[in-house]
Design a protein around this motif. Structure first.
Motif, PDB file in Angstrom:
ATOM      1  N   THR A 163     -12.389  -2.230  -2.768  1.00 14.29           N
ATOM      2  CA  THR A 163     -12.736  -0.980  -2.082  1.00 14.29           C
ATOM      3  C   THR A 163     -13.150   0.132  -3.031  1.00 14.29           C
ATOM      4  OG1 THR A 163     -10.452  -0.163  -2.123  1.00 14.29           O
ATOM      5  CG2 THR A 163     -11.105  -1.558  -0.264  1.00 14.29           C
ATOM      6  N   THR A 170     -10.524  -8.552   3.761  1.00 14.97           N
ATOM      7  CA  THR A 170     -10.815  -9.781   4.509  1.00 14.97           C
ATOM      8  C   THR A 170     -12.079  -9.671   5.357  1.00 14.97           C
ATOM      9  OG1 THR A 170      -9.487  -9.091   6.422  1.00 14.97           O
ATOM     10  CG2 THR A 170      -8.339 -10.260   4.637  1.00 14.97           C
ATOM     11  N   THR A 179       0.801  -1.239   0.000  1.00 16.81           N
ATOM     12  CA  THR A 179       0.000   0.000   0.000  1.00 16.81           C
ATOM     13  C   THR A 179       0.827   1.280   0.000  1.00 16.81           C
ATOM     14  OG1 THR A 179      -0.187  -0.140   2.412  1.00 16.81           O
ATOM     15  CG2 THR A 179      -1.989  -1.066   1.120  1.00 16.81           C
ATOM     16  N   GLY A 197      -8.453  -4.256  11.570  1.00 15.55           N
ATOM     17  CA  GLY A 197      -7.946  -4.195  10.203  1.00 15.55           C
ATOM     18  C   GLY A 197      -6.935  -3.106   9.939  1.00 15.55           C
ATOM     19  N   GLY A 198      -6.557  -2.328  10.939  1.00 17.19           N
ATOM     20  CA  GLY A 198      -5.571  -1.276  10.735  1.00 17.19           C
ATOM     21  C   GLY A 198      -5.327  -0.499  12.006  1.00 17.19           C
ATOM     22  N   THR A 209      -3.413 -13.621  11.037  1.00 16.69           N
ATOM     23  CA  THR A 209      -3.949 -12.280  11.265  1.00 16.69           C
ATOM     24  C   THR A 209      -4.173 -12.011  12.743  1.00 16.69           C
ATOM     25  OG1 THR A 209      -6.213 -13.061  10.954  1.00 16.69           O
ATOM     26  CG2 THR A 209      -5.082 -12.183   9.031  1.00 16.69           C
ATOM     27  N   ASN A 264      -2.954  -8.738  14.422  1.00 15.74           N
ATOM     28  CA  ASN A 264      -3.890  -7.890  15.138  1.00 15.74           C
ATOM     29  C   ASN A 264      -3.407  -7.597  16.550  1.00 15.74           C
ATOM     30  OD1 ASN A 264      -5.461  -8.114  12.877  1.00 15.74           O
ATOM     31  ND2 ASN A 264      -6.880  -9.595  13.754  1.00 15.74           N
ATOM     32  N   ASN A 278     -10.945  -4.638   8.000  1.00 12.82           N
ATOM     33  CA  ASN A 278     -10.176  -4.766   6.767  1.00 12.82           C
ATOM     34  C   ASN A 278     -11.140  -4.880   5.593  1.00 12.82           C
ATOM     35  OD1 ASN A 278      -8.752  -6.113   4.503  1.00 12.82           O
ATOM     36  ND2 ASN A 278      -7.048  -6.254   5.939  1.00 12.82           N
ATOM     37  N   SER A 332       1.718   3.383   5.126  1.00 11.58           N
ATOM     38  CA  SER A 332       1.826   2.196   5.979  1.00 11.58           C
ATOM     39  C   SER A 332       3.248   1.663   6.068  1.00 11.58           C
ATOM     40  CB  SER A 332       0.911   1.081   5.452  1.00 11.58           C
ATOM     41  OG  SER A 332       1.292   0.712   4.136  1.00 11.58           O
TER      42      SER A 332
END
Length: 552
Positions: free
Chosen positions: A239, A469, A78, A474-475, A412, A416, A466, A82
Motif C-alpha cells: 500500500t 488480497t 494493524t 475488505g474492511g 475470508t 466478510n 483489501n 482495528s
C-alpha cells in the motif's frame, strides 16, 4: 511453525474437552423446573438464572473464542484502530443496555416473548417487520458461529492437527461440532450456562498468568510497546502506507469512535445476547449485570495487549498453506513462550470459549426460525412441544451451516459475512430499542428504513477492497458521504435508516395510514417477577377493560 502433533498439549485439551462435554449433558437436569419440551425451558433455561449465573453466561456469550483470537490478532496486524476500539465499545455498551434491556425483559416476560422479533411483531402488529428482524438475526448469527470454529481451527493447527490430508485437518473440528450439537440438543441453554463457569475460569487464569509472565521474558513493557510502535510505523510494501496505528492520529479519530459506538449499539441486537438476557429471573438481574460486566472489559484490554507481545516475540504466523494468518498470532505466542502443559490449558480455554457462544448462538437463531418463521408462516397453531422440537432440529441445521462455511469456503468469506453481520444487525435497533419507549414509528417506515440501510450497508462494505488480497468486503470503514472522514459503515447506514424512518413516519401519520395493532400495554415495560401476568396470569386487562392473552 509446528507440523507435528504436540501430545502434551493435545492430551490436556482432550481431558478438559471431555470434562465440559460431561457437564454439557449433565446440564439437562441442572436447575430444571420442568421437561425440556418448551422454548421457555429448552431455549431460555426456564427463565430462572440469577445474577451470578447470568454474569458467567453473558461473559461466555459476548467474549467469544474469536474475540480472544481476533482482537489481539488485529492489534498484532494493524494496531489500535482495528483492535483496541473493542475496549471502549465493551464499556459504552453497558450503560446502553442498563437503560433498555430491563424494559425488554419485562415486556417479554409479561407477553411470553422468546425472541426480539416476537417483541417487534407484538409491538407493531406486523409479521413482515417481525420476519425482517428474524431473518436479519439469523443471517448475522450464522457467520458468527462459523468464526468460533475458525478460532478452534487456529488452536488445532498450532497443536499440529493439520496438513494436506482433509480428514486429518478437519476431523477434530467435526468431532467438536458433533459433541456440541449433541449436548445442545439434549440440554438447551443450560449446557452453555454451566460450561461458561469453566470457560471464564480458564480464560481468567490464562490471561492472568500471561500478563505477568510474558512481559518478564520479553524484556518488559517498554520493549513490548517499542516493538509494536516500530512495526506500526513501518511502510507496507503493497500500500505504501504505514502498517498500522500504534496511537491513532487525528485522521483516525472518526474511525475509532464510530467503530466503538456502532459496535456498542449493535452488540445487544444480536439474538444470542437477547437470549441470555431473557433467561434471567427478574429485571434487576439484568441491571446488576450491566453494572458488573465491565470487569470483562478489563480482561479484554489485557488480552488485546497480547497482540503487541506477539510482535515482540516475533512469532511465525504463516499457516500450513504458507500464507501469513494473523489469527495464529496468539496460539503461536503461547506455543512458543510457554511450557507445553500451560499452552495446552490456554488452547483448551480458547476451544471451550468457542463452544459456549456457539451453543447460545445456535439456540438463539433456532428460536428465531421457530417462533417467527415456522410458527408465524408455516404452522400457526404449533404447540409448545412442537416449537421446542423444531427449534432443537433448527439448532442442528444452524451448526451444520456454520460448519459448511468453515470447511467448504474461503475463510475470508466467513470474515466478510461477519463484517456484514455487524452492519446488518445494527439496522434492527430502531424497531427494537426505540420501540421499547414509543410506538410513534410506523411499521411501514421501519421496514423501508431497514431495507434501504441493509442495501446501502452491504454495497458500501462490498466496495471496500483489501489492498493486499484485492478482495471485496475488505474492511468495515468507508468515507462518510459528503465528507473525507473514514467512519464505520454500520453507523452511517443506521443514520440513513433513522432519517428514512422519521420522515416516512411523519408522512404516513399525516396521511392517517393505519398501523398495526399494539398487543403490549404500558404496564408491561415495568413489570417484574411476581407481578400479575409475568408468570401465571393467563390474561391481563388493558386500560380499556379488554382481556388479552399473555404470550399471544
Amino acid at each position: 511453525m509446528n507440523t507435528k502433533v504436540d501430545w502434551v498439549q493435545l492430551s490436556i485439551v482432550i481431558v478438559i474437552f471431555l470434562a465440559v462435554t460431561v457437564m454439557g449433558f449433565m446440564a439437562s437436569r441442572w436447575r430444571r423446573t420442568g421437561e425440556l419440551d418448551s422454548l421457555d425451558e429448552w431455549g431460555l433455561g426456564g427463565r430462572g438464572f440469577g445474577t451470578f449465573i447470568t454474569w458467567f453466561l453473558l461473559g461466555g456469550d459476548l467474549y467469544t473464542a474469536y474475540t480472544f483470537v481476533a482482537v489481539p490478532a488485529a492489534m498484532y496486524a494493524t494496531g489500535a484502530i482495528s483492535g483496541f476500539f473493542a475496549v471502549p465499545y465493551t464499556i459504552v455498551v453497558y450503560p446502553i443496555i442498563f437503560v433498555f434491556m430491563s424494559r425488554l425483559w419485562s415486556v417479554a416476560h409479561r407477553n411470553g416473548y422468546v425472541t426480539p422479533a416476537d417483541f417487534v411483531g407484538g409491538r407493531y402488529g406486523s409479521r413482515g417487520l417481525s420476519l425482517a428482524v428474524a431473518v436479519t438475526g439469523i443471517l448475522a448469527t450464522m457467520p458468527y458461529i462459523a468464526l468460533q470454529l475458525v478460532g478452534m481451527q487456529a488452536v488445532f493447527e498450532t497443536m499440529g492437527l493439520g496438513g494436506t490430508n482433509t480428514l486429518a485437518k478437519d476431523l477434530p473440528l467435526l468431532i467438536a461440532f458433533a459433541v456440541l450439537a449433541a449436548y445442545t440438543y439434549s440440554s438447551g441453554l443450560r449446557a452453555p450456562a454451566m460450561i461458561a463457569f469453566v470457560k471464564d475460569g480458564l480464560i481468567y487464569l490464562v490471561i492472568g498468568v500471561a500478563i505477568i509472565y510474558l512481559p518478564h521474558v520479553l524484556g518488559g513493557w517498554d520493549a513490548i510497546f517499542g516493538a509494536a510502535k516500530a512495526k506500526m510505523a513501518t511502510t507496507n510494501a503493497t500500500t505504501g502506507k504505514p502498517t498500522g496505528a500504534f496511537i491513532p492520529g487525528a485522521t483516525g479519530y472518526s474511525a475509532y469512535w464510530t467503530l466503538a459506538l456502532g459496535s456498542a449499539m449493535a452488540l445487544f441486537m444480536y439474538p444470542h445476547s437477547v437470549t441470555a438476557v431473557l433467561s434471567t429471573k427478574n429485571r434487576n438481574v439484568v441491571r446488576r449485570n450491566a453494572a458488573i460486566l465491565p470487569a470483562y472489559s478489563l480482561l479484554l484490554g489485557l488480552l488485546a495487549l497480547l497482540g503487541f507481545m506477539a510482535i515482540t516475540a516475533k512469532v511465525n504466523v504463516k499457516g500450513l498453506d504458507g500464507l501469513a494468518n494473523p489469527q495464529l498470532a496468539i496460539p503461536r505466542l503461547f506455543d512458543q513462550e510457554f511450557p507445553a502443559w500451560f499452552a495446552g490449558i490456554a488452547f483448551a480455554a480458547i476451544a471451550v470459549g468457542a463452544l459456549v457462544p456457539a451453543a447460545i448462538m445456535s439456540i438463539a437463531a433456532a428460536n428465531l426460525f421457530t417462533r417467527n418463521i415456522y410458527r408465524d408462516f408455516i404452522k400457526k397453531d404449533a404447540t409448545p412441544a412442537q416449537e421446542a422440537k423444531v427449534s432443537k432440529l433448527a439448532s442442528l441445521l444452524v451448526k451444520f451451516g456454520a460448519l459448511v462455511f468453515v470447511l467448504g469456503m474461503d475463510k475470508t468469506v466467513s470474515l466478510n459475512l461477519q463484517l456484514l453481520g455487524g452492519i446488518w444487525i445494527l439496522q434492527t435497533f430502531p424497531a427494537i430499542v426505540v420501540g421499547l419507549f414509543t410506538r410513534w414509528f410506523h411499521h411501514w417506515a421501519l421496514l423501508a428504513g431497514w431495507a434501504v440501510a441493509m442495501v446501502f450497508g452491504t454495497v458500501s462494505a462490498y466496495r471496500v477492497v483489501n489492498p493486499v488480497t484485492k478482495k471485496h468486503f475488505g474492511g468495515s470503514l468507508a468515507t462518510m458521504p459528503f465528507t473525507e472522514k473514514q467512519v464505520y459503515i454500520g453507523l452511517t447506514a443506521f443514520v440513513i435508516n433513522l432519517i428514512i424512518v422519521i420522515v416516512l413516519t411523519a408522512i404516513l401519520r399525516a396521511l392517517k395510514v393505519a398501523g398495526g395493532v399494539d398487543s403490549t400495554h404500558p404496564t408491561d415495560y415495568l413489570a417484574d417477577a411476581g407481578d400479575p401476568g409475568v408468570k401465571d396470569l393467563p390474561d391481563l386487562v388493558d386500560g380499556e377493560g379488554t382481556a388479552r392473552a399473555v404470550g399471544n
